[in-house]
Motif scaffolding. Structure first.
Motif, PDB file in Angstrom:
ATOM      1  N   MET A   1      -1.035  50.254  20.962  1.00 11.98           N
ATOM      2  CA  MET A   1      -0.937  50.950  22.222  1.00 11.98           C
ATOM      3  C   MET A   1       0.446  50.777  22.836  1.00 11.98           C
ATOM      4  SD  MET A   1      -4.122  51.254  24.864  1.00 11.98           S
ATOM      5  CE  MET A   1      -4.037  49.690  25.611  1.00 11.98           C
ATOM      6  N   SER A   2       1.423  50.548  22.014  1.00 16.70           N
ATOM      7  CA  SER A   2       2.767  50.298  22.533  1.00 16.70           C
ATOM      8  C   SER A   2       3.531  51.579  22.863  1.00 16.70           C
ATOM      9  CB  SER A   2       3.564  49.467  21.531  1.00 16.70           C
ATOM     10  OG  SER A   2       3.684  50.187  20.325  1.00 16.70           O
ATOM     11  N   ASP A   3       3.138  52.723  22.257  1.00 20.90           N
ATOM     12  CA  ASP A   3       3.877  53.949  22.537  1.00 20.90           C
ATOM     13  C   ASP A   3       3.600  54.435  23.952  1.00 20.90           C
ATOM     14  OD1 ASP A   3       1.270  54.397  21.619  1.00 20.90           O
ATOM     15  OD2 ASP A   3       1.723  56.457  21.048  1.00 20.90           O
ATOM     16  N   GLN A   4       4.666  54.770  24.646  1.00 16.91           N
ATOM     17  CA  GLN A   4       4.579  55.213  26.032  1.00 16.91           C
ATOM     18  C   GLN A   4       4.345  56.717  26.088  1.00 16.91           C
ATOM     19  OE1 GLN A   4       4.770  53.348  28.932  1.00 16.91           O
ATOM     20  NE2 GLN A   4       4.578  51.619  27.551  1.00 16.91           N
ATOM     21  N   LEU A   5       3.642  57.147  27.098  1.00 20.93           N
ATOM     22  CA  LEU A   5       3.418  58.569  27.292  1.00 20.93           C
ATOM     23  C   LEU A   5       4.659  59.182  27.932  1.00 20.93           C
ATOM     24  CD1 LEU A   5      -0.280  58.432  28.488  1.00 20.93           C
ATOM     25  CD2 LEU A   5       0.588  58.939  26.221  1.00 20.93           C
ATOM     26  N   SER A   6       4.878  60.467  27.672  1.00 18.93           N
ATOM     27  CA  SER A   6       6.140  61.087  28.068  1.00 18.93           C
ATOM     28  C   SER A   6       6.296  61.293  29.579  1.00 18.93           C
ATOM     29  CB  SER A   6       6.305  62.434  27.352  1.00 18.93           C
ATOM     30  OG  SER A   6       5.287  63.325  27.764  1.00 18.93           O
ATOM     31  N   GLN A   7       5.199  61.486  30.310  1.00 20.69           N
ATOM     32  CA  GLN A   7       5.292  61.766  31.739  1.00 20.69           C
ATOM     33  C   GLN A   7       4.939  60.523  32.554  1.00 20.69           C
ATOM     34  OE1 GLN A   7       6.300  64.783  32.994  1.00 20.69           O
ATOM     35  NE2 GLN A   7       6.714  65.256  30.855  1.00 20.69           N
ATOM     36  N   LYS A   8       5.722  60.266  33.566  1.00 23.58           N
ATOM     37  CA  LYS A   8       5.471  59.152  34.489  1.00 23.58           C
ATOM     38  C   LYS A   8       5.174  59.737  35.864  1.00 23.58           C
ATOM     39  CE  LYS A   8       6.228  55.658  31.835  1.00 23.58           C
ATOM     40  NZ  LYS A   8       5.118  54.784  31.533  1.00 23.58           N
ATOM     41  N   ILE A   9       4.488  58.964  36.680  1.00 21.47           N
ATOM     42  CA  ILE A   9       4.267  59.442  38.039  1.00 21.47           C
ATOM     43  C   ILE A   9       5.537  59.232  38.852  1.00 21.47           C
ATOM     44  CG2 ILE A   9       1.773  59.083  37.924  1.00 21.47           C
ATOM     45  CD1 ILE A   9       2.159  56.651  39.693  1.00 21.47           C
ATOM     46  N   ASN A  10       5.639  59.964  39.916  1.00 26.43           N
ATOM     47  CA  ASN A  10       6.828  59.959  40.758  1.00 26.43           C
ATOM     48  C   ASN A  10       7.070  58.568  41.365  1.00 26.43           C
ATOM     49  OD1 ASN A  10       8.595  60.493  43.094  1.00 26.43           O
ATOM     50  ND2 ASN A  10       8.209  62.644  42.581  1.00 26.43           N
ATOM     51  N   ARG A  11       8.315  58.186  41.464  1.00 28.89           N
ATOM     52  CA  ARG A  11       8.662  56.877  42.041  1.00 28.89           C
ATOM     53  C   ARG A  11       8.215  56.772  43.509  1.00 28.89           C
ATOM     54  NH1 ARG A  11      11.267  52.183  40.356  1.00 28.89           N
ATOM     55  NH2 ARG A  11      12.026  51.043  42.145  1.00 28.89           N
ATOM     56  N   LYS A  12       8.082  57.914  44.166  1.00 29.91           N
ATOM     57  CA  LYS A  12       7.599  57.903  45.551  1.00 29.91           C
ATOM     58  C   LYS A  12       6.176  57.363  45.624  1.00 29.91           C
ATOM     59  CE  LYS A  12      10.486  61.724  47.035  1.00 29.91           C
ATOM     60  NZ  LYS A  12      10.512  63.124  47.467  1.00 29.91           N
ATOM     61  N   GLY A  13       5.436  57.461  44.521  1.00 29.65           N
ATOM     62  CA  GLY A  13       4.089  56.903  44.466  1.00 29.65           C
ATOM     63  C   GLY A  13       4.100  55.400  44.695  1.00 29.65           C
ATOM     64  N   LEU A  14       5.111  54.746  44.167  1.00 27.99           N
ATOM     65  CA  LEU A  14       5.273  53.304  44.377  1.00 27.99           C
ATOM     66  C   LEU A  14       5.425  53.002  45.860  1.00 27.99           C
ATOM     67  CD1 LEU A  14       5.758  50.408  43.337  1.00 27.99           C
ATOM     68  CD2 LEU A  14       8.140  51.043  42.946  1.00 27.99           C
ATOM     69  N   THR A  15       6.234  53.793  46.541  1.00 27.53           N
ATOM     70  CA  THR A  15       6.434  53.613  47.986  1.00 27.53           C
ATOM     71  C   THR A  15       5.134  53.852  48.745  1.00 27.53           C
ATOM     72  OG1 THR A  15       8.713  54.366  47.723  1.00 27.53           O
ATOM     73  CG2 THR A  15       7.826  54.352  49.947  1.00 27.53           C
ATOM     74  N   VAL A  16       4.399  54.890  48.370  1.00 30.26           N
ATOM     75  CA  VAL A  16       3.131  55.204  49.036  1.00 30.26           C
ATOM     76  C   VAL A  16       2.144  54.057  48.861  1.00 30.26           C
ATOM     77  CG1 VAL A  16       1.115  56.730  48.970  1.00 30.26           C
ATOM     78  CG2 VAL A  16       3.408  57.702  48.934  1.00 30.26           C
ATOM     79  N   TRP A  17       2.031  53.536  47.635  1.00 33.55           N
ATOM     80  CA  TRP A  17       1.123  52.414  47.383  1.00 33.55           C
ATOM     81  C   TRP A  17       1.533  51.187  48.186  1.00 33.55           C
ATOM     82  CZ3 TRP A  17       1.251  53.081  41.387  1.00 33.55           C
ATOM     83  CH2 TRP A  17       0.422  54.143  41.033  1.00 33.55           C
ATOM     84  N   ARG A  18       2.831  50.939  48.275  1.00 31.99           N
ATOM     85  CA  ARG A  18       3.301  49.770  49.029  1.00 31.99           C
ATOM     86  C   ARG A  18       2.991  49.913  50.524  1.00 31.99           C
ATOM     87  NH1 ARG A  18       8.842  48.324  45.717  1.00 31.99           N
ATOM     88  NH2 ARG A  18       7.772  46.988  44.210  1.00 31.99           N
ATOM     89  N   ILE A  19       3.191  51.104  51.064  1.00 30.30           N
ATOM     90  CA  ILE A  19       2.879  51.326  52.479  1.00 30.30           C
ATOM     91  C   ILE A  19       1.375  51.164  52.709  1.00 30.30           C
ATOM     92  CG2 ILE A  19       2.783  53.074  54.305  1.00 30.30           C
ATOM     93  CD1 ILE A  19       5.481  54.115  53.191  1.00 30.30           C
ATOM     94  N   HIS A  20       0.573  51.753  51.840  1.00 32.51           N
ATOM     95  CA  HIS A  20      -0.880  51.651  51.965  1.00 32.51           C
ATOM     96  C   HIS A  20      -1.328  50.189  51.924  1.00 32.51           C
ATOM     97  CE1 HIS A  20      -5.061  51.744  50.472  1.00 32.51           C
ATOM     98  NE2 HIS A  20      -5.157  52.782  51.286  1.00 32.51           N
ATOM     99  N   ASN A  21      -0.829  49.432  50.968  1.00 32.58           N
ATOM    100  CA  ASN A  21      -1.189  48.014  50.866  1.00 32.58           C
ATOM    101  C   ASN A  21      -0.611  47.208  52.025  1.00 32.58           C
ATOM    102  OD1 ASN A  21      -2.507  48.716  48.556  1.00 32.58           O
ATOM    103  ND2 ASN A  21      -1.094  47.724  47.155  1.00 32.58           N
ATOM    104  N   GLY A  22       0.550  47.614  52.528  1.00 35.29           N
ATOM    105  CA  GLY A  22       1.130  46.940  53.690  1.00 35.29           C
ATOM    106  C   GLY A  22       0.262  47.118  54.925  1.00 35.29           C
TER     107      GLY A  22
END
Length: 159
Positions: free
Chosen positions: A1-22
Motif C-alpha cells: 500500500m505504499s503507492d500514493q494516489l494521484s489526487q490530494k485534497i486541498n491544503r485549505k482543508g488542513l486549515t479548516v480542520w485545524r480551525i474546527h478542532n481549535g
C-alpha cells in the motif's frame, strides 16, 4: 500500500480542520475554567490548575497541530473510468474502491467554514454507504461531480 494516489485534497482543508478542532479546544478550555471556578475552595490545590493547563496544551498540540496534518498528508483519491479509489486515515490507513456502476448520486457540500476557504466536500453515495472526499477546491469539486456522474451513467449502461 505504499503507492500514493494521484489526487490530494486541498491544503485549505488542513486549515479548516485545524480551525474546527481549535473551536473544540475552546470548548474544552471554557469547560475547564468553569470546573475550576466551581471547585475552587480555600484549600484549592494549584496543581490541579497546572494539570488542566497541561491537558489543554496537549490537546492543542495533538488535535490542532499534529493529527490534522497527518490526516491531510494521508488523504488521496483517484477517479478512473471504472472506479473511484479513496485513501484516508490517521493511525490506520484505509483504501476504498467504489465501482462506478454502484454510484447512485454525487453531491457537493459546503458549510460556512468550507465556504470561507473556497472548498467543498464531495459526497459519493452508493446503495450501502456514503463516501466523502473532503476539502476540494470548489470549481474542481463541481467538475469532479459532473465527471463521476457521467462515468457512473456510462458504467450502468454497460451493465
Amino acid at each position: 500500500m505504499s503507492d500514493q494516489l494521484s489526487q490530494k485534497i486541498n491544503r485549505k482543508g488542513l486549515t479548516v480542520w485545524r480551525i474546527h478542532n481549535g473551536l473544540s479546544t475552546l470548548f474544552l478550555i471554557i469547560a475547564t475554567i468553569v470546573l475550576f471556578v466551581i471547585l475552587k475552595t480555600n484549600d484549592f490545590n494549584m496543581n490541579y490548575v497546572w494539570i488542566g493547563v497541561g491537558i489543554i496544551v496537549l490537546h492543542l498540540l495533538f488535535f490542532v497541530v499534529v493529527f490534522p496534518y497527518i490526516r491531510w498528508k494521508r488523504w488521496g483519491y483517484e477517479v478512473r473510468e471504472a472506479e473511484i479509489e479513496i485513501q484516508r486515515g490517521l493511525f490506520i490507513v484505509k483504501r476504498t474502491l467504489i465501482p462506478m456502476a454502484r454510484v447512485q448520486h454525487v453531491d457537493t457540500t459546503q458549510g460556512p467554514l468550507l465556504r470561507m476557504y473556497g472548498v467543498a466536500d464531495l459526497t459519493i453515495s452508493t446503495a450501502a454507504t456514503v463516501h466523502i472526499i473532503p476539502a476540494i477546491a470548489l470549481n474542481e469539486a463541481d467538475e469532479l461531480r459532473r465527471r463521476i456522474s457521467t462515468l457512473a451513467r456510462m458504467a450502468k449502461d454497460d451493465v
